[in-house]
Scaffold this motif. Sequence first.
Motif, short mmCIF file in Angstrom:
data_model
loop_
_atom_site.label_atom_id
_atom_site.label_comp_id
_atom_site.label_asym_id
_atom_site.label_seq_id
_atom_site.Cartn_x
_atom_site.Cartn_y
_atom_site.Cartn_z
N TYR A 223 0.82 -1.21 0.00
CA TYR A 223 0.00 0.00 0.00
C TYR A 223 0.85 1.27 0.00
O TYR A 223 1.75 1.44 0.83
CB TYR A 223 -0.91 0.03 1.23
N ASP B 62 -3.46 -6.26 12.31
CA ASP B 62 -3.97 -4.89 12.36
C ASP B 62 -2.85 -3.93 12.73
O ASP B 62 -1.67 -4.32 12.83
CB ASP B 62 -5.15 -4.79 13.33
N MET C 50 -10.14 -8.56 5.03
CA MET C 50 -9.32 -7.36 5.14
C MET C 50 -10.17 -6.10 5.03
O MET C 50 -10.00 -5.13 5.79
CB MET C 50 -8.24 -7.36 4.05
N HIS C 51 -11.13 -6.12 4.12
CA HIS C 51 -12.03 -4.98 3.93
C HIS C 51 -12.80 -4.69 5.22
O HIS C 51 -12.92 -3.54 5.65
CB HIS C 51 -13.00 -5.28 2.77
N GLN D 106 -11.95 -5.58 8.28
CA GLN D 106 -11.02 -5.13 9.31
C GLN D 106 -10.66 -3.66 9.11
O GLN D 106 -10.55 -2.89 10.07
CB GLN D 106 -9.75 -5.99 9.28
N MET D 107 -10.48 -3.25 7.85
CA MET D 107 -10.16 -1.85 7.55
C MET D 107 -11.31 -0.94 7.96
O MET D 107 -11.09 0.14 8.52
CB MET D 107 -9.85 -1.71 6.05
N ASP E 135 -11.40 -0.73 11.82
CA ASP E 135 -10.33 0.08 12.40
C ASP E 135 -10.26 1.49 11.81
O ASP E 135 -9.41 2.28 12.22
CB ASP E 135 -8.97 -0.61 12.16
N MET F 13 -9.21 2.29 8.84
CA MET F 13 -7.88 2.37 8.24
C MET F 13 -7.99 2.18 6.72
O MET F 13 -8.91 1.54 6.23
CB MET F 13 -6.97 1.27 8.80
N SER F 14 -7.04 2.74 5.99
CA SER F 14 -7.02 2.59 4.53
C SER F 14 -6.29 1.32 4.12
O SER F 14 -6.24 0.98 2.94
CB SER F 14 -6.33 3.80 3.89
N HIS F 15 -5.71 0.58 5.09
CA HIS F 15 -4.96 -0.63 4.79
C HIS F 15 -4.79 -1.44 6.07
O HIS F 15 -5.15 -0.97 7.16
CB HIS F 15 -3.57 -0.27 4.23
N VAL F 16 -4.26 -2.65 5.93
CA VAL F 16 -3.85 -3.44 7.09
C VAL F 16 -2.37 -3.74 6.89
O VAL F 16 -1.70 -3.10 6.08
CB VAL F 16 -4.68 -4.73 7.24
N VAL G 295 -3.03 -3.82 0.96
CA VAL G 295 -4.43 -3.54 0.64
C VAL G 295 -4.82 -4.44 -0.52
O VAL G 295 -3.98 -4.80 -1.35
CB VAL G 295 -4.60 -2.04 0.27
#
Length: 522
Positions: free
Chosen positions: A251, A273, A300-301, A303-304, A307, A309-312, A351
């Motif tokens: 990412y 994370d 992942m989506h 989790q993002m 959180d 967030m734009s990524h993990v 990502v």
Amino acid sequence: MSKEYRTEVLVIGAGIAGGIAAIQLANAGVEVILARHGSSENATATYYAQGGIIYKGEDDSPQLLAEDIMQAGAGHSYPPAVHKIASEGPTLVEKILIEELGIEFDRQADGKFSLVREGGHRIERIIHVRDSTGKSIQKKINQLINSHANITLLDNHTAIDILTPAHHSLNRLAVYEPNRCVGAYLFNQKTQQVVKVLAKKTVLATGGLGQIFKRTTNPPAARGDGIAMAHRAGARIVNMEFIQFHPTIFYHEYKPTFLISEAVRGAGARLVDANGKPFMQNFAPTWKDLAPRDLVACSMHKQMLQDDMSHVYLDMKSYIPAERIKSEFPFIYQKCLEFGVDPTTDLIPVVPAAHYACGGILVDENGKTSVENLYAVGEVACTGVHGANRLASTSLPEGVVWAHSAAQHILKNISKAIFHHAESIRDWEDIGEFDPDPALINQDMSSIRNIMWNYVGLVRTTHRLQRARRDLRNLENEIERFYRVSKLSDELIGLRNAVRTAIIVADAAWINRRSMGCHYRE
């Protein structure tokens, strides 16, 4: 007047599928014209395939492999195609890649192949060349096609359209005849001239469509050119809603980045994370980090979102020794360092990104499409193997198997094929008056990518798809008008194909209201 070529077989695309088809035909004495979008080996998706290719594991069997493919395909894979790749794939990998091309896959100290396991596979059965398997294959293919006496290379040529008498004949009565392909119009990027190629048989091997999305692992030419051309020619296209997103792309907010192979997680790395805590066990307790790709990407989506967030992150450092990271994954290690991340000490930001089109031009067991004399192999084709989601490392063997089958079928039938009358096919008329404005092309491509990423991406809803279809159709109207009044360029041809392919994907996603595999509707 456009330049004209005649050849027994025209192959468009020079990755693993197009390259092997061309080589096998040429080896049998057939005259082949191979048109490729670029001239360097890194122009194909094959070049960027890191992980590996399916071979034979300990206590493996075609039945076991077929079951894994069907499981990953969410029950939507076509059984005859699955059994074909499961039974023929390992044999042809050995015969063509190992024996004929001489690819030196990694081996253990005892001389046996170094096998790894990837997501969705129950056993270790993937062979590889470190983390640059595709690069090794593509380099060898390029050596052969560059030097073969029976292959005429047309470098830096962009396919514009497939030639069919129903669409391009000067005889209007041709519309009543069976739909068939007689060649293609190609655009020479260097001379800016259009070439008319007449062929007895045409093989489309143009690759994928990842460039219609904002984030992708695909090379720049993967704009869906083959899909759009086949659609205009009247070929049957299926399963286009099933776009696989690779879970782990490095990412960076602004710079083009790179894929981090699933083999990294096969070696023990975990998705974590921002606090370094693994999370896949919360979404896929059985498979964890080696779940099929659709499940990993969706996890992942979620989790993002959870959180904000734009990524993990991908954690290699805690699970793989530093020396093993450097020796087994040298490309990934070096690329991360270029972005200021040391995989031996840092978490790697990742990502999901558009990676592979499971659908495409429908073909049979010989690569034949619904248009007579037109074949499709590789990612542009839909054999039915992948169903609703592709099992890791099945695309390269699929390319090998169907390239071989298409070549064999062409060889059996080429003696009965005839050239279409050249004078009855229209020469290309360049009616464009203006040089295409690069600012307009860039803006329109950006619009396509953002629409597809936001509305037809990992998670799809009714309202998003409605908006996507409306916006894309309006955009296509503008692009078609722009195309008609402008002089040809590779970028303009790609833009036209990209918006048509995007509409095909969005329409397929709209029609299929059931979540399955990598098509997820809320």
